[in-house]
Design a protein around this motif. Structure first.
Motif, PDB file in Angstrom:
ATOM      1  N   LEU A  78     -56.850-111.072 -29.482  1.00  0.00           N
ATOM      2  CA  LEU A  78     -56.216-109.996 -29.088  1.00  0.00           C
ATOM      3  C   LEU A  78     -54.809-110.553 -28.340  1.00  0.00           C
ATOM      4  CD1 LEU A  78     -58.604-107.802 -27.326  1.00  0.00           C
ATOM      5  CD2 LEU A  78     -57.594-107.224 -29.591  1.00  0.00           C
ATOM      6  N   ALA A  79     -53.667-110.004 -27.992  1.00  0.00           N
ATOM      7  CA  ALA A  79     -52.660-110.111 -27.744  1.00  0.00           C
ATOM      8  C   ALA A  79     -52.161-109.335 -26.708  1.00  0.00           C
ATOM      9  CB  ALA A  79     -51.600-110.804 -28.700  1.00  0.00           C
ATOM     10  N   PRO A  80     -51.164-109.435 -25.649  1.00  0.00           N
ATOM     11  CA  PRO A  80     -50.754-108.513 -24.755  1.00  0.00           C
ATOM     12  C   PRO A  80     -49.800-107.449 -25.926  1.00  0.00           C
ATOM     13  CG  PRO A  80     -50.636-110.624 -23.899  1.00  0.00           C
ATOM     14  CD  PRO A  80     -51.092-110.842 -25.017  1.00  0.00           C
ATOM     15  N   GLY A  81     -50.221-106.152 -25.492  1.00  0.00           N
ATOM     16  CA  GLY A  81     -49.269-105.172 -26.470  1.00  0.00           C
ATOM     17  C   GLY A  81     -50.227-104.541 -27.532  1.00  0.00           C
ATOM     18  N   ASP A  82     -51.207-105.216 -28.086  1.00  0.00           N
ATOM     19  CA  ASP A  82     -52.082-104.665 -28.820  1.00  0.00           C
ATOM     20  C   ASP A  82     -52.709-103.652 -28.354  1.00  0.00           C
ATOM     21  OD1 ASP A  82     -51.617-106.821 -30.507  1.00  0.00           O
ATOM     22  OD2 ASP A  82     -53.465-107.789 -30.254  1.00  0.00           O
ATOM     23  N   GLU A  83     -52.849-102.566 -29.446  1.00  0.00           N
ATOM     24  CA  GLU A  83     -53.525-101.315 -29.102  1.00  0.00           C
ATOM     25  C   GLU A  83     -55.070-101.288 -29.189  1.00  0.00           C
ATOM     26  OE1 GLU A  83     -49.842 -98.567 -30.777  1.00  0.00           O
ATOM     27  OE2 GLU A  83     -51.608 -98.476 -31.989  1.00  0.00           O
ATOM     28  N   VAL A  84     -55.419-100.532 -28.299  1.00  0.00           N
ATOM     29  CA  VAL A  84     -57.049-100.174 -28.405  1.00  0.00           C
ATOM     30  C   VAL A  84     -57.365 -98.819 -28.305  1.00  0.00           C
ATOM     31  CG1 VAL A  84     -59.269-100.960 -27.010  1.00  0.00           C
ATOM     32  CG2 VAL A  84     -57.426-102.436 -26.939  1.00  0.00           C
ATOM     33  N   LEU A  85     -58.043 -98.125 -29.317  1.00  0.00           N
ATOM     34  CA  LEU A  85     -58.535 -96.911 -29.199  1.00  0.00           C
ATOM     35  C   LEU A  85     -59.402 -96.736 -27.938  1.00  0.00           C
ATOM     36  CD1 LEU A  85     -58.715 -95.932 -33.083  1.00  0.00           C
ATOM     37  CD2 LEU A  85     -56.745 -96.219 -31.603  1.00  0.00           C
ATOM     38  N   VAL A  86     -59.160 -95.603 -27.089  1.00  0.00           N
ATOM     39  CA  VAL A  86     -59.968 -95.203 -26.225  1.00  0.00           C
ATOM     40  C   VAL A  86     -60.493 -94.090 -25.960  1.00  0.00           C
ATOM     41  CG1 VAL A  86     -59.182 -97.384 -24.677  1.00  0.00           C
ATOM     42  CG2 VAL A  86     -58.016 -95.036 -24.365  1.00  0.00           C
ATOM     43  N   PRO A  87     -61.445 -93.523 -25.581  1.00  0.00           N
ATOM     44  CA  PRO A  87     -61.852 -92.070 -25.564  1.00  0.00           C
ATOM     45  C   PRO A  87     -61.054 -91.428 -24.456  1.00  0.00           C
ATOM     46  CG  PRO A  87     -63.717 -93.072 -24.641  1.00  0.00           C
ATOM     47  CD  PRO A  87     -62.728 -94.279 -25.187  1.00  0.00           C
ATOM     48  N   ALA A  88     -60.643 -90.156 -24.950  1.00  0.00           N
ATOM     49  CA  ALA A  88     -59.658 -89.266 -23.812  1.00  0.00           C
ATOM     50  C   ALA A  88     -60.618 -88.657 -22.516  1.00  0.00           C
ATOM     51  CB  ALA A  88     -58.937 -88.272 -24.265  1.00  0.00           C
ATOM     52  N   ASN A  89     -62.175 -88.479 -22.844  1.00  0.00           N
ATOM     53  CA  ASN A  89     -63.169 -88.085 -22.124  1.00  0.00           C
ATOM     54  C   ASN A  89     -63.820 -89.232 -21.418  1.00  0.00           C
ATOM     55  OD1 ASN A  89     -64.669 -86.369 -20.318  1.00  0.00           O
ATOM     56  ND2 ASN A  89     -66.019 -86.188 -21.856  1.00  0.00           N
ATOM     57  N   THR A  90     -63.561 -89.972 -20.414  1.00  0.00           N
ATOM     58  CA  THR A  90     -64.307 -91.155 -20.051  1.00  0.00           C
ATOM     59  C   THR A  90     -64.019 -91.209 -18.498  1.00  0.00           C
ATOM     60  OG1 THR A  90     -64.920 -93.460 -20.202  1.00  0.00           O
ATOM     61  CG2 THR A  90     -62.659 -92.866 -20.503  1.00  0.00           C
ATOM     62  N   TYR A  91     -64.898 -92.255 -18.140  1.00  0.00           N
ATOM     63  CA  TYR A  91     -64.265 -92.648 -16.532  1.00  0.00           C
ATOM     64  C   TYR A  91     -63.120 -93.582 -16.460  1.00  0.00           C
ATOM     65  CZ  TYR A  91     -64.797 -94.433 -11.755  1.00  0.00           C
ATOM     66  OH  TYR A  91     -64.476 -94.660 -10.337  1.00  0.00           O
ATOM     67  N   ILE A  92     -62.283 -93.491 -15.435  1.00  0.00           N
ATOM     68  CA  ILE A  92     -61.244 -94.196 -15.960  1.00  0.00           C
ATOM     69  C   ILE A  92     -61.204 -95.686 -15.835  1.00  0.00           C
ATOM     70  CG2 ILE A  92     -60.709 -94.620 -13.153  1.00  0.00           C
ATOM     71  CD1 ILE A  92     -57.888 -93.716 -13.593  1.00  0.00           C
ATOM     72  N   ALA A  93     -62.552 -96.166 -15.502  1.00  0.00           N
ATOM     73  CA  ALA A  93     -62.949 -97.709 -15.532  1.00  0.00           C
ATOM     74  C   ALA A  93     -62.502 -98.273 -17.034  1.00  0.00           C
ATOM     75  CB  ALA A  93     -63.907 -97.996 -14.932  1.00  0.00           C
ATOM     76  N   SER A  94     -62.891 -97.528 -17.970  1.00  0.00           N
ATOM     77  CA  SER A  94     -62.852 -97.623 -19.296  1.00  0.00           C
ATOM     78  C   SER A  94     -61.672 -97.953 -19.646  1.00  0.00           C
ATOM     79  CB  SER A  94     -63.122 -96.527 -20.246  1.00  0.00           C
ATOM     80  OG  SER A  94     -64.561 -96.177 -19.888  1.00  0.00           O
ATOM     81  N   VAL A  95     -60.458 -97.122 -19.163  1.00  0.00           N
ATOM     82  CA  VAL A  95     -59.047 -97.591 -19.605  1.00  0.00           C
ATOM     83  C   VAL A  95     -58.267 -98.451 -18.677  1.00  0.00           C
ATOM     84  CG1 VAL A  95     -56.770 -96.182 -19.670  1.00  0.00           C
ATOM     85  CG2 VAL A  95     -58.935 -95.076 -20.028  1.00  0.00           C
ATOM     86  N   LEU A  96     -58.681 -98.761 -17.466  1.00  0.00           N
ATOM     87  CA  LEU A  96     -58.290 -99.519 -16.409  1.00  0.00           C
ATOM     88  C   LEU A  96     -58.368-101.033 -17.132  1.00  0.00           C
ATOM     89  CD1 LEU A  96     -59.401 -98.284 -13.021  1.00  0.00           C
ATOM     90  CD2 LEU A  96     -57.108 -98.493 -13.791  1.00  0.00           C
TER      91      LEU A  96
END
Length: 367
Positions: A78-96
């Protein structure tokens, strides 16, 4: 009036108190307070639980995810700026964990049926910059199916599991979560199905290079003392928490079956037409039993007056949190509706099947 607490950790841990005390004493008397045999033994146990070749104990579930993404960057996957699909309904830690690594989260709306990422939306969410899917097995229900597998295969995407709420869950082919994708993060926060007496986490994978990178990053970026190959962190697993988890992990199947039994009672007994019950799935380990109801505040107030403790996981989706205001414009209607209507019922060792039947009767009287 009867009381039905949502969760009482002392009640949960009481049956194991003597073993937990012995485990703490063992660590204290060992003189080994960082790393060592307790951590190594727990890692071997987690490999068996997840069906993987490698496990690395770390400080907590968020750090487990952060270390996975940082390790993939160090390894050039991976490299900075790459996209990661994440669920919209989750605890914020997943996105952090995604944004902390300098990666770009792409929110995929939830399924109203599963409450997890809507895997039918994965293909249309992929762009030329997409490199990974972060699947979250929310509420203990696995989020992993042929649509996800095929999309990852077709586009060469990594699959990273946030397995914080689903230890011991299984998918359609019988495999356990934590060993489905390229790497997985575990949380052993005290409220989890297997909880430490403090913070703890782990990474599982079949990728030896990734495991080595995660272990080094968690140890100041070092594989050998005073030689730092990465700009790392201090995210090591505390051996006293490893010892506590070694007491509790053998009871995983029993704990998960207890939760399944409570979910069956709720599923069978709740008949109030105002309430939407979660779809019952055998592979779920029911970290939360989540109802949906439009008049949530009044419903929770009514249950509280009847002695029933409840919780809301989660009242604000990540893209609407103040720290992610740059994503507030996104149209994610299912996740937003879930955040307004989800209610979690008691489903821990504090609750008996008889309690669940009485709670169901109380719910059925709500109007």
């Amino acid at each position: 009036m009867m009381r039905y607490p949502f969760l009482d950790l002392r009640t949960v841990n009481e049956p194991l108190m003597a073993e937990l005390t012995a485990a703490a004493t063992r660590v204290i008397e060992s003189g080994r307070y960082v790393g060592g045999p307790e951590c190594e033994a727990l890692e071997a146990d987690l490999c068996r639980v997840a069906g993987t070749s490698h496990a690395v104990g770390v400080s907590n579930g968020l750090d487990a995810l952060r270390l996975i993404f940082k390790a993939y960057i160090e390894l050039g996957r991976l490299a900075p700026g790459d996209e990661v699909l994440v669920p919209a309904n989750t605890y914020i830690a997943s996105v952090l964990a995604v944004t902390d690594a300098g990666l770009t989260p792409v929110f995929v709306d939830a399924s109203a049926r599963t409450l997890n990422m809507d895997t039918d939306l994965i293909e249309r969410s992929i762009t030329p910059r997409t490199r990974a899917i972060l699947t979250v097995h929310l509420y203990g229900r696995p989020c992993y199916d042929e649509a996800m597998i095929e999309a990852a295969r077709r586009h060469g995407l990594l699959i990273v599991e946030d397995n914080a709420q689903a230890i011991g869950a299984t998918v359609f082919d019988g495999r356990p979560t934590g060993g489905l994708g390229d790497a997985a993060a575990f949380s052993f926060y005290p409220t989890k199905n297997v909880g430490a007496l403090g913070d703890a986490g782990a990474v599982t994978t079949d990728d030896g290079a990734l495991a080595d990178a995660v272990r080094a990053l968690a140890n100041y970026g070092s594989e050998r003392r005073y030689e730092n190959i990465y700009c790392g962190y201090n995210c090591r697993l505390d051996p006293i928490q490893a010892a506590f988890l070694r007491v509790k992990l053998p009871h995983l199947a029993e704990e998960n079956e207890r939760r399944r039994a409570l979910a069956r009672v709720y599923d069978t007994e709740i008949s109030n037409p105002r309430v939407v019950k979660p779809e019952f799935t055998a592979g779920s380990v029911w970290h939360q039993y989540t109802l949906l109801i439009e008049d949530r505040d009044r419903f929770r107030a009514y249950l509280g007056e009847c002695g029933v403790g409840t919780d809301v996981n989660y009242p604000t989706p990540p893209h609407l949190q103040p720290c992610y205001r740059r994503y507030a414009h996104l149209h994610l209607p299912v996740a937003e509706q879930l955040s307004r209507s989800v209610v979690c019922l008691p489903v821990s060792a504090c609750t008996t099947p008889a309690d669940a039947r009485e709670i169901a009767a109380i719910i059925n009287r709500f109007n």
